[in-house]
Design an enzyme around this catalytic site. Structure first.
Site, short mmCIF file in Angstrom:
data_model
loop_
_atom_site.label_atom_id
_atom_site.label_comp_id
_atom_site.label_asym_id
_atom_site.label_seq_id
_atom_site.Cartn_x
_atom_site.Cartn_y
_atom_site.Cartn_z
N ASP A 11 -79.57 32.40 44.57
CA ASP A 11 -81.00 32.54 44.30
C ASP A 11 -81.39 32.65 45.80
OD1 ASP A 11 -82.48 29.65 44.71
OD2 ASP A 11 -80.42 29.36 44.27
N SER A 12 -82.32 33.50 45.70
CA SER A 12 -83.40 33.87 47.08
C SER A 12 -82.36 34.21 48.06
CB SER A 12 -84.17 32.58 47.24
OG SER A 12 -85.11 33.10 48.27
N ALA A 13 -82.27 33.44 49.26
CA ALA A 13 -81.34 33.48 50.40
C ALA A 13 -80.13 33.49 49.68
CB ALA A 13 -81.47 32.69 51.39
N LEU B 35 -80.33 36.05 41.76
CA LEU B 35 -81.69 35.52 41.11
C LEU B 35 -82.73 35.90 42.24
CD1 LEU B 35 -80.06 32.48 39.87
CD2 LEU B 35 -80.25 34.58 38.63
#
Length: 305
Positions: free
Chosen positions: A154-156, A182
């Site tokens: 997710d994200s990074a 994500l």
């Protein structure tokens, strides 16, 4: 009240706005890390799994969640946590990874990479790659199968999952069976319309995201393909890729732009925008119906590998 948001998320957003939209870049790194960890309780119940193992290498660490239910071969997930490259750890993502382990009857490997500003590029990228190669090499020892392996984050962490797949391709190493990204961080320039539209009010702000990029990338140009993989020149031949985006997220547009770029490169890809939620919603299963639904959906994708 932000009426288009899920009610519990709207309350959090309203509280953030009422507090004057505090800027993440004005907090210490430690305060940002502690704040992220404090939010982990919103992830819902801490479910029991079959077993948990943890080991530490010189530059990264791995926590393995084993399912309780026996199987001839388990699907496997290597998961990279978010946190804008400056925060995140095993405990920030523990609850949803337990859920994925149980719902998919899967081996789930959580990878913790080095964090900025103490460790700048390419530290996290190199850690993600080293961990992935090590896990792939030993997967059969845990009852996994290389043909049923998904990389996710997710994200990074979504950024790291994508770049790891690109690095595997470049070295002509075996690829995972699938990627699941994500709301990934993909453009270090923050150039999309969603950055401008949703970058101030929705808790995970443009300031938070871009200050994390700045801390980690150091002198690396923002248009470098490993800084902004949305603009990577060779996306062809990646494994099937699933992308989840959030309606009220500065990163929404770049996730959806990656989907279109993957299709143009001939990659099998799907993309789903979850309405009524903000960046980070996957970690809010304790308060968000969309989070619970999305965890079940990712688990279903993993089971089908």
């Amino acid at each position: 009240m932000q009426t288009a948001l899920e009610p519990a998320i709207a309350e959090i957003v309203d509280g953030f706005i009422a507090a004057g939209r505090p800027k993440a870049s004005e907090l210490s790194w430690q305060a940002r890390r502690e704040g992220y960890l404090a939010s982990a309780s919103l992830g819902g119940e801490r479910e029991q799994v079959g077993a948990i193992e943890e080991w530490h290498e010189p530059h990264y660490a791995v926590r393995l969640y084993r399912p309780a239910q026996a199987a001839p071969s388990h699907p496997a997930l290597i998961y990279f946590h978010g946190g804008c490259f400056i925060s995140g750890e095993f405990e920030t993502h523990d609850r949803q990874l337990r859920m994925l382990c149980n719902r998919a009857n899967a081996l789930v490997f959580a990878v913790h990479t080095r964090l900025a500003p103490e460790h700048v590029y390419p530290a996290a990228h190199d850690d993600a790659m080293a961990a992935t190669l090590s896990i792939m090499d030993r997967l059969a020892e845990w009852g996994g199968h290389s043909g049923r392996l998904m990389l996710a984050g997710d994200s990074a962490g979504g950024h790291l999952a994508l770049v790891t797949a690109l690095r595997l391709k470049a070295m002509q190493a075996p690829q995972p069976a699938a990627l699941c990204l994500l709301y990934p961080m993909l453009d270090a320039g923050g150039a999309s319309d969603s950055y401008r539209t949703y970058g101030e009010d929705y808790l995970i702000t443009a300031d938070m995201l871009l200050s994390g990029y700045h801390a980690y990338l150091g002198a690396l140009p923002i248009d470098h393909p490993e800084a902004s993989p949305l603009h990577h020149p060779d996306l062809a031949d990646l494994p099937p890729t699933h992308i989840l985006t959030a309606e009220y997220d500065p990163l929404r547009d770049e996730g959806e732009a990656l989907y279109r770029a993957l299709l143009a490169a001939g990659v099998e890809a799907s993309c789903q925008r979850q309405l009524g939620v903000i960046h980070g919603f996957f970690q809010l299963a304790g308060i968000s119906p969309a989070a619970r639904q999305s965890i079940n959906q990712v688990a279903a994708w993993l089971r089908r590998l």
